[in-house]
Scaffold this motif. Sequence first.
Motif, PDB file in Angstrom:
ATOM      1  N   ALA A 182     -17.364  60.059  38.731  1.00 15.77           N
ATOM      2  CA  ALA A 182     -16.394  60.245  37.644  1.00 15.77           C
ATOM      3  C   ALA A 182     -16.298  61.733  37.336  1.00 15.77           C
ATOM      4  N   VAL A 183     -15.083  62.249  37.369  1.00 13.48           N
ATOM      5  CA  VAL A 183     -14.836  63.650  37.051  1.00 13.48           C
ATOM      6  C   VAL A 183     -14.272  63.684  35.633  1.00 13.48           C
ATOM      7  N   LEU A 184     -15.075  64.179  34.709  1.00 14.16           N
ATOM      8  CA  LEU A 184     -14.655  64.212  33.311  1.00 14.16           C
ATOM      9  C   LEU A 184     -13.675  65.351  33.085  1.00 14.16           C
ATOM     10  N   GLY A 185     -12.615  65.064  32.367  1.00 12.23           N
ATOM     11  CA  GLY A 185     -11.610  66.083  32.068  1.00 12.23           C
ATOM     12  C   GLY A 185     -12.176  67.145  31.140  1.00 12.23           C
ATOM     13  N   ALA A 186     -11.648  68.352  31.247  1.00 11.26           N
ATOM     14  CA  ALA A 186     -12.090  69.450  30.385  1.00 11.26           C
ATOM     15  C   ALA A 186     -10.894  70.064  29.672  1.00 11.26           C
ATOM     16  N   ALA A 187      -9.923  70.498  30.413  1.00  7.57           N
ATOM     17  CA  ALA A 187      -8.683  71.026  29.848  1.00  7.57           C
ATOM     18  C   ALA A 187      -7.746  71.365  30.992  1.00  7.57           C
ATOM     19  N   ALA A 188      -6.476  71.219  30.735  1.00  9.37           N
ATOM     20  CA  ALA A 188      -5.461  71.634  31.695  1.00  9.37           C
ATOM     21  C   ALA A 188      -4.622  72.695  31.009  1.00  9.37           C
ATOM     22  N   TRP A 189      -4.541  73.857  31.620  1.00  6.26           N
ATOM     23  CA  TRP A 189      -3.777  74.968  31.062  1.00  6.26           C
ATOM     24  C   TRP A 189      -2.465  75.062  31.823  1.00  6.26           C
ATOM     25  N   GLY A 190      -1.451  74.479  31.244  1.00  5.32           N
ATOM     26  CA  GLY A 190      -0.174  74.413  31.943  1.00  5.32           C
ATOM     27  C   GLY A 190      -0.307  73.477  33.124  1.00  5.32           C
ATOM     28  N   ASP A 191      -0.102  74.004  34.326  1.00  3.20           N
ATOM     29  CA  ASP A 191      -0.243  73.171  35.519  1.00  3.20           C
ATOM     30  C   ASP A 191      -1.531  73.456  36.278  1.00  3.20           C
ATOM     31  N   LYS A 192      -2.461  74.173  35.642  1.00  5.99           N
ATOM     32  CA  LYS A 192      -3.745  74.509  36.288  1.00  5.99           C
ATOM     33  C   LYS A 192      -4.912  74.007  35.443  1.00  5.99           C
ATOM     34  N   PRO A 193      -6.012  73.620  36.100  1.00  3.98           N
ATOM     35  CA  PRO A 193      -7.196  73.201  35.340  1.00  3.98           C
ATOM     36  C   PRO A 193      -7.921  74.418  34.768  1.00  3.98           C
ATOM     37  N   SER A 194      -8.624  74.185  33.670  1.00  4.69           N
ATOM     38  CA  SER A 194      -9.459  75.248  33.107  1.00  4.69           C
ATOM     39  C   SER A 194     -10.579  75.566  34.102  1.00  4.69           C
ATOM     40  N   PRO A 195     -11.261  76.697  33.954  1.00  7.58           N
ATOM     41  CA  PRO A 195     -12.352  77.024  34.890  1.00  7.58           C
ATOM     42  C   PRO A 195     -13.434  75.950  34.958  1.00  7.58           C
ATOM     43  N   VAL A 196     -13.793  75.373  33.817  1.00  7.14           N
ATOM     44  CA  VAL A 196     -14.819  74.316  33.814  1.00  7.14           C
ATOM     45  C   VAL A 196     -14.321  73.097  34.579  1.00  7.14           C
ATOM     46  N   PHE A 197     -13.096  72.692  34.307  1.00  6.43           N
ATOM     47  CA  PHE A 197     -12.519  71.527  34.973  1.00  6.43           C
ATOM     48  C   PHE A 197     -12.364  71.792  36.470  1.00  6.43           C
TER      49      PHE A 197
ATOM     50  N   GLU B 233     -14.214  73.668  38.379  1.00  9.79           N
ATOM     51  CA  GLU B 233     -15.520  73.564  39.038  1.00  9.79           C
ATOM     52  C   GLU B 233     -15.978  72.113  39.138  1.00  9.79           C
ATOM     53  N   ARG B 234     -15.650  71.304  38.135  1.00  8.29           N
ATOM     54  CA  ARG B 234     -15.961  69.871  38.227  1.00  8.29           C
ATOM     55  C   ARG B 234     -15.210  69.240  39.392  1.00  8.29           C
ATOM     56  N   ILE B 235     -13.940  69.591  39.524  1.00  6.24           N
ATOM     57  CA  ILE B 235     -13.124  69.069  40.628  1.00  6.24           C
ATOM     58  C   ILE B 235     -13.688  69.543  41.965  1.00  6.24           C
ATOM     59  N   ASN B 236     -14.010  70.826  42.071  1.00  3.45           N
ATOM     60  CA  ASN B 236     -14.566  71.363  43.314  1.00  3.45           C
ATOM     61  C   ASN B 236     -15.875  70.666  43.690  1.00  3.45           C
ATOM     62  N   HIS B 237     -16.732  70.413  42.710  1.00  2.52           N
ATOM     63  CA  HIS B 237     -17.997  69.738  42.993  1.00  2.52           C
ATOM     64  C   HIS B 237     -17.754  68.303  43.444  1.00  2.52           C
ATOM     65  N   ALA B 238     -16.817  67.620  42.795  1.00  2.00           N
ATOM     66  CA  ALA B 238     -16.494  66.249  43.189  1.00  2.00           C
ATOM     67  C   ALA B 238     -15.952  66.211  44.615  1.00  2.00           C
ATOM     68  N   ILE B 239     -15.099  67.156  44.956  1.00  2.00           N
ATOM     69  CA  ILE B 239     -14.560  67.224  46.323  1.00  2.00           C
ATOM     70  C   ILE B 239     -15.684  67.478  47.321  1.00  2.00           C
TER      71      ILE B 239
END
Length: 93
Positions: free
Chosen positions: A44-59, A61-67
């Motif tokens: 499960a990749v927990l959401g952190a924040a989406a800034w416009g059409d890009k994820p926040s830095p924390v989000f 890195e969560r996505i990168n780790h999940a991938i």
Amino acid sequence: MIKKRICRIVAVMFVMLVLYFLWTAISIWSFANKMELEQSDAAAVLGAAAWGDKPSPVFRERINHAIWLYENGYVSKLIFTGGKGNGAKYAES
């Protein structure tokens, strides 16, 4: 005499509180350095924040780790979670 005793009790309590926080910080730091990779059905990749059409830095890195977990065979599915903030174009998930 009573003031001295109260001061000692307060001092001892303060020292105990500082030691407790120090122990907690060391426990967190030492756990953060452990890598315990186990195979799992999903992550499960927990959401952190989406800034416009890009994820926040924390989000991001969560996505990168999940991938990374997915590409290296530790999970077979990824589940993205997260809501959509007021005025946001996209949801975190």
